[in-house]
Design a protein around this motif. Structure first.
Motif, PDB file in Angstrom:
ATOM      1  N   LYS A  68       0.801  -1.230   0.000  1.00 54.85           N
ATOM      2  CA  LYS A  68       0.000   0.000   0.000  1.00 54.85           C
ATOM      3  C   LYS A  68       0.832   1.276   0.000  1.00 54.85           C
ATOM      4  O   LYS A  68       0.462   2.249  -0.638  1.00 54.85           O
ATOM      5  N   PHE A  69       1.928   1.264   0.778  1.00 57.47           N
ATOM      6  CA  PHE A  69       2.596   2.539   1.041  1.00 57.47           C
ATOM      7  C   PHE A  69       3.963   2.562   0.374  1.00 57.47           C
ATOM      8  O   PHE A  69       4.967   2.177   0.973  1.00 57.47           O
ATOM      9  N   GLU A 158     -14.357  13.932  -2.249  1.00 56.55           N
ATOM     10  CA  GLU A 158     -15.262  12.846  -2.641  1.00 56.55           C
ATOM     11  C   GLU A 158     -15.228  11.712  -1.608  1.00 56.55           C
ATOM     12  O   GLU A 158     -16.248  11.097  -1.305  1.00 56.55           O
ATOM     13  N   PRO A 182     -12.047   5.922   4.364  1.00 59.60           N
ATOM     14  CA  PRO A 182     -11.044   6.930   4.018  1.00 59.60           C
ATOM     15  C   PRO A 182     -10.487   7.517   5.309  1.00 59.60           C
ATOM     16  O   PRO A 182     -11.217   7.619   6.299  1.00 59.60           O
ATOM     17  N   PHE A 191      -2.511   7.865  10.727  1.00 56.36           N
ATOM     18  CA  PHE A 191      -1.888   7.642   9.419  1.00 56.36           C
ATOM     19  C   PHE A 191      -0.983   6.421   9.504  1.00 56.36           C
ATOM     20  O   PHE A 191      -0.231   6.265  10.467  1.00 56.36           O
ATOM     21  N   ARG A 192      -1.032   5.588   8.467  1.00 59.06           N
ATOM     22  CA  ARG A 192      -0.192   4.398   8.463  1.00 59.06           C
ATOM     23  C   ARG A 192       1.271   4.778   8.307  1.00 59.06           C
ATOM     24  O   ARG A 192       2.157   4.101   8.811  1.00 59.06           O
ATOM     25  N   ILE A 200       2.852  12.408   2.287  1.00 60.46           N
ATOM     26  CA  ILE A 200       1.532  12.632   1.674  1.00 60.46           C
ATOM     27  C   ILE A 200       1.685  12.797   0.158  1.00 60.46           C
ATOM     28  O   ILE A 200       0.888  12.267  -0.619  1.00 60.46           O
ATOM     29  N   PHE A 216      -2.886  10.312  -8.335  1.00 57.10           N
ATOM     30  CA  PHE A 216      -3.178  11.614  -8.942  1.00 57.10           C
ATOM     31  C   PHE A 216      -1.992  12.091  -9.782  1.00 57.10           C
ATOM     32  O   PHE A 216      -1.913  13.250 -10.156  1.00 57.10           O
ATOM     33  N   LEU A 225      -2.860  15.636 -11.063  1.00 60.00           N
ATOM     34  CA  LEU A 225      -2.268  16.888 -10.583  1.00 60.00           C
ATOM     35  C   LEU A 225      -0.805  16.955 -11.016  1.00 60.00           C
ATOM     36  O   LEU A 225      -0.128  15.917 -11.067  1.00 60.00           O
TER      37      LEU A 225
END
Ligand code: HEC
Ligand code: HEC
Length: 507
Positions: A68-69, A158, A182, A191-192, A200, A216, A225
Motif C-alpha cells: 500500500k505505502f 469525494e 477513508p 496515518f499508516r 503525503i 493523482f 495533478l
C-alpha cells in the motif's frame, strides 16, 4: 586460454553462488517469519494466519506482491525495498501491524524482507520511481492553493469529506471486497505512514494500491495533478492536523468551571469555547458480553460547566456517518444493520472516599454506577436521553423517570456534539451521584458508532478519568483578594513607621 576457462567457470558459478547465498538468507528469513509474522500473515503468506480473523484491516496477502505505502511510481511493477522495510521497522499505526525495529536486528529485518518478497517472486528493482520534483515548502498561499485542489471537482473531498474528516457519504471497499474507511485527515496519529508533506506527496502520487484511493500522478486520470499541485495539496493535508482537542496523556481531569446564570443547553453555544477541554483515548470494549474488536471512534473530548443548581457536560467526537436507522442513504453506506449513534457517561453512584473506582465496565453490586445516556434517534424516533442504573453488564436498569436529566446532540461535518445536564443534587442520594464542589468524581465514556454496527456491548470505551467542579471564582477569591490587600497595606504601614524610626535614630 587458461584464463578464458577460468572466466567461463566463474561466469557459470556466479549465479549459483548468489543463489546459494539467497537460499541461506531465505532460510534465516523464514525462521524470523515463522516466529514473528506467521500468526497474522499466514504460513503461505496469504494473510490468513490464525489471528487474522479478528483484524481490520486484515493482514497483507504477500502472494499478490501488492503493497500500500510505496514510493515507486504508480505504474511500477513492484515497491522499493526501502518502502517495505520502513513498514516492517515502524509498523502501521491504526492497524495490528507492529513495528519491529526494537525487537529484530537489522539483519533479521532484511532477511524477513527477502522472505516475504519471495512469496510473490519479486526480484530486482521497480521499473519506475515517483518524481518528487522540488519540494514546495508550506506557506499560507500553498495551503490555500492546496485546499482549492482538494475540493475542486470533489477530487479528495469525494472520499475524505470537505473538512477532511473522512465523512463523505461513499462506501469504499478494497480489492478483496473488505470495507475500507477513508482516513480522517485531521487525525495524523491514525496515518499508516505519517503526515509529513513528503509522505503525503507519495500517497497522492501513487495512490494506495489495493484500495480505492487512486493515483493523482497518472496522466490518464481526469483529476491528475502536476508535481507542483501535489505539493500544495500535501501542504494543505498536513495543515489539517488537529493541534487542539488531542490526547494529552498527562491530563486525567476534566475541570468544570462555574458560571453565573444559565448553563448553555445547546451543544453549539459559544460559551462552550470558554470551557477547558480534555481529550481521552477510546479503545474497543473486548472484555464483557459480545466483544467488538473494530470500533470506529478513537477519542472523545469532554468539558464541563456548572452553576449553583446544575452541571452540564459537553461531549464531542468525530464520527464519519450520522447513523440513522431507517434512512436509505445511511443504509447504502453501511455494511450491516445500522444502529443509532450513542454516547454514555459513566459515574459512580456515590463519590468514593479515596481514589478507588467502580469496575470499569458498568460497575458491580458493591459499587453501582449511573450511566447518563444519549442516542441519536432513527427515521421513526427522535433522539432519546435517560439515566441507566448499572451493577455490571447484566445488571442494567433504565429508569422510567430520569428527573431533570436532559441531553441533546447536533451533527455537523463529521463531528457529533452532545450536551448533558442534570441537577448537582437530586435529593435522592440512594440512586444518584450528588455533586460537590471541589470533589474529584471518577468519570468514563462509552461511544457507539451505529453505522459500524456498534450496539449493546459492542462499543468503544475510555478508562476512568476524573471530573472536578472547580470551586467557583464567585466569592472565595474575593475574600482572599481583600485579605491580601489588607496584608500589603499593614506591611506598608509597618515599613514606613520603621523607616521613620530609622531616620530619627540616624539623625
Ligand atoms: C498482529 C498481527 C501482525 C503481525 C504479527 C505482523 N503483521 Fe504485518 N501487517 C498486519 C496487518 C493488519 C497489516 C495490514 C495493514 C493495512 O492494510 O493497513 C500488515 C501489513 C504488513 C505489510 C504491508 C505494508 C504495506 O505497505 O502494504 C508488511 C510489509 C508487513 N505487514 C510485514 C510484516 C512482517 C515482516 C512481520 C513479522 C516480522 C509482520 N508483518 C507481522 C498485521 C501483522
Ligand atoms: C476514492 C476514494 C479516495 C479518494 C478520491 C482519495 N482518497 Fe485518500 N484515502 C482513501 C482511503 C480508502 C484511504 C485509506 C486506505 C487504507 O489505508 O486502507 C485513504 C488514505 C489517505 C491518506 C492516509 C495515508 C496514511 O499514511 O495513512 C492520505 C494522506 C490521503 N488518503 C490523502 C488523499 C488526498 C490528498 C486525496 C486527493 C488528492 C485523496 N486522498 C483522495 C480514499 C480516497
Amino acid at each position: 586460454m587458461l584464463k578464458r576457462a577460468f572466466l567461463a567457470t566463474v561466469l557459470v558459478l556466479a549465479p549459483m553462488l548468489t543463489l546459494a547465498q539467497s537460499d541461506e538468507e531465505l532460510e534465516r528469513g523464514e525462521a524470523v517469519y515463522v516466529k514473528r509474522c506467521l500468526q497474522c500473515h499466514g504460513e503461505d503468506g496469504d494473510g490468513l494466519g490464525p489471528a487474522a480473523e479478528r483484524l481490520n484491516p486484515p493482514p497483507r496477502d504477500f502472494t499478490l506482491g501488492l503493497y500500500k505505502f510505496v514510493t515507486s511510481s504508480f505504474d511500477a511493477d513492484m515497491p522499493n525495498d526501502a518502502d517495505i522495510l520502513r513498514m516492517i521497522q515502524d509498523g502501521m499505526p491504526g492497524t495490528a501491524m507492529p513495528g519491529w525495529s526494537d525487537i529484530l536486528s537489522e539483519q533479521e529485518i532484511t532477511d524477513v524482507l527477502t522472505y516475504i518478497k519471495y512469496f510473490a517472486e519479486l526480484e530486482g528493482e521497480p521499473d519506475g520511481q515517483t518524481d518528487f520534483g522540488t519540494q514546495i515548502t508550506s506557506s499560507a498561499d500553498s495551503i490555500a492553493a492546496g485546499k482549492l485542489l482538494f475540493e475542486d471537482g470533489d477530487r479528495c473531498s469525494e472520499c475524505h469529506g470537505v473538512q477532511g474528516k473522512g465523512d463523505a457519504i461513499k462506501k469504499l471497499k478494497d480489492d478483496n471486497g473488505d470495507r475500507t474507511w477513508p482516513r480522517n485527515l485531521t487525525k495524523p496519529w491514525t496515518f499508516r505512514v505519517s503526515n509529513d508533506p513528503r509522505d503525503i506527496f507519495a500517497r497522492i502520487s501513487v495512490g494506495i494500491p489495493t484500495t480505492q484511493m487512486p493515483s493523482f500522478a497518472d496522466p490518464a486520470s481526469k483529476k491528475s495533478l502536476t508535481i507542483e499541485e501535489r505539493w500544495h495539496v500535501a501542504n494543505y493535508v498536513t495543515s489539517l492536523a488537529k493541534t487542539e482537542k488531542v490526547v494529552n496523556p498527562e491530563n486525567f481531569v476534566i475541570q468544570g468551571a462555574r458560571v453565573q446564570g444559565d448553563l448553555p443547553n445547546s451543544p453549539d453555544d459559544e460559551l462552550w469555547e470558554t470551557a477547558a477541554h480534555s481529550t481521552f483515548m477510546m479503545v474497543p470494549q473486548i472484555v464483557g458480553g459480545e466483544r467488538f474488536f473494530t470500533t470506529a471512534n478513537d477519542t472523545v473530548t469532554a468539558r464541563a460547566l456548572y452553576n449553583s443548581d446544575q452541571v452540564a457536560i459537553h461531549l464531542e467526537w468525530d464520527d464519519r456517518t450520522n447513523s440513522i436507522p431507517g434512512d436509505e442513504k445511511a443504509a447504502s453506506i453501511a455494511d450491516d444493520e445500522i444502529f443509532e449513534d450513542a454516547i454514555a457517561i459513566q459515574l459512580p453512584r456515590t463519590i468514593p472516599a479515596g481514589m478507588e473506582k467502580p469496575y470499569f465496565l458498568m460497575g458491580d453490586t458493591a459499587n453501582p454506577v449511573n450511566l447518563w445516556s444519549w442516542s441519536s434517534g432513527s427515521t421513526e424516533t427522535p433522539e432519546t436521553a435517560g439515566i441507566i442504573d448499572a451493577t455490571g453488564i447484566e445488571g442494567q436498569q433504565p429508569r422510567n423517570d430520569s428527573g431533570d436529566f436532559q441531553a441533546t446532540g447536533s451533527y455537523r461535518d463529521g463531528t457529533w456534539r452532545v450536551v448533558m445536564t442534570r441537577a448537582l443534587k437530586t435529593g435522592n442520594p440512594d440512586e444518584d451521584l450528588q455533586f460537590e464542589e471541589g470533589r474529584f468524581v471518577p468519570i468514563s465514556f462509552f461511544v457507539w458508532d451505529g453505522s459500524n454496527s456498534e450496539t449493546a456491548t459492542g462499543h468503544s470505551i475510555t478508562t476512568w478519568y476524573w471530573l472536578q467542579l472547580k470551586p467557583g471564582a464567585t466569592f472565595k477569591p474575593l475574600i482572599y483578594g481583600i485579605l491580601s490587600a489588607l496584608f500589603v497595606l499593614l506591611l506598608l504601614v509597618w515599613w514606613s513607621r520603621n523607616a521613620r524610626r530609622r531616620d530619627r535614630s540616624a539623625a
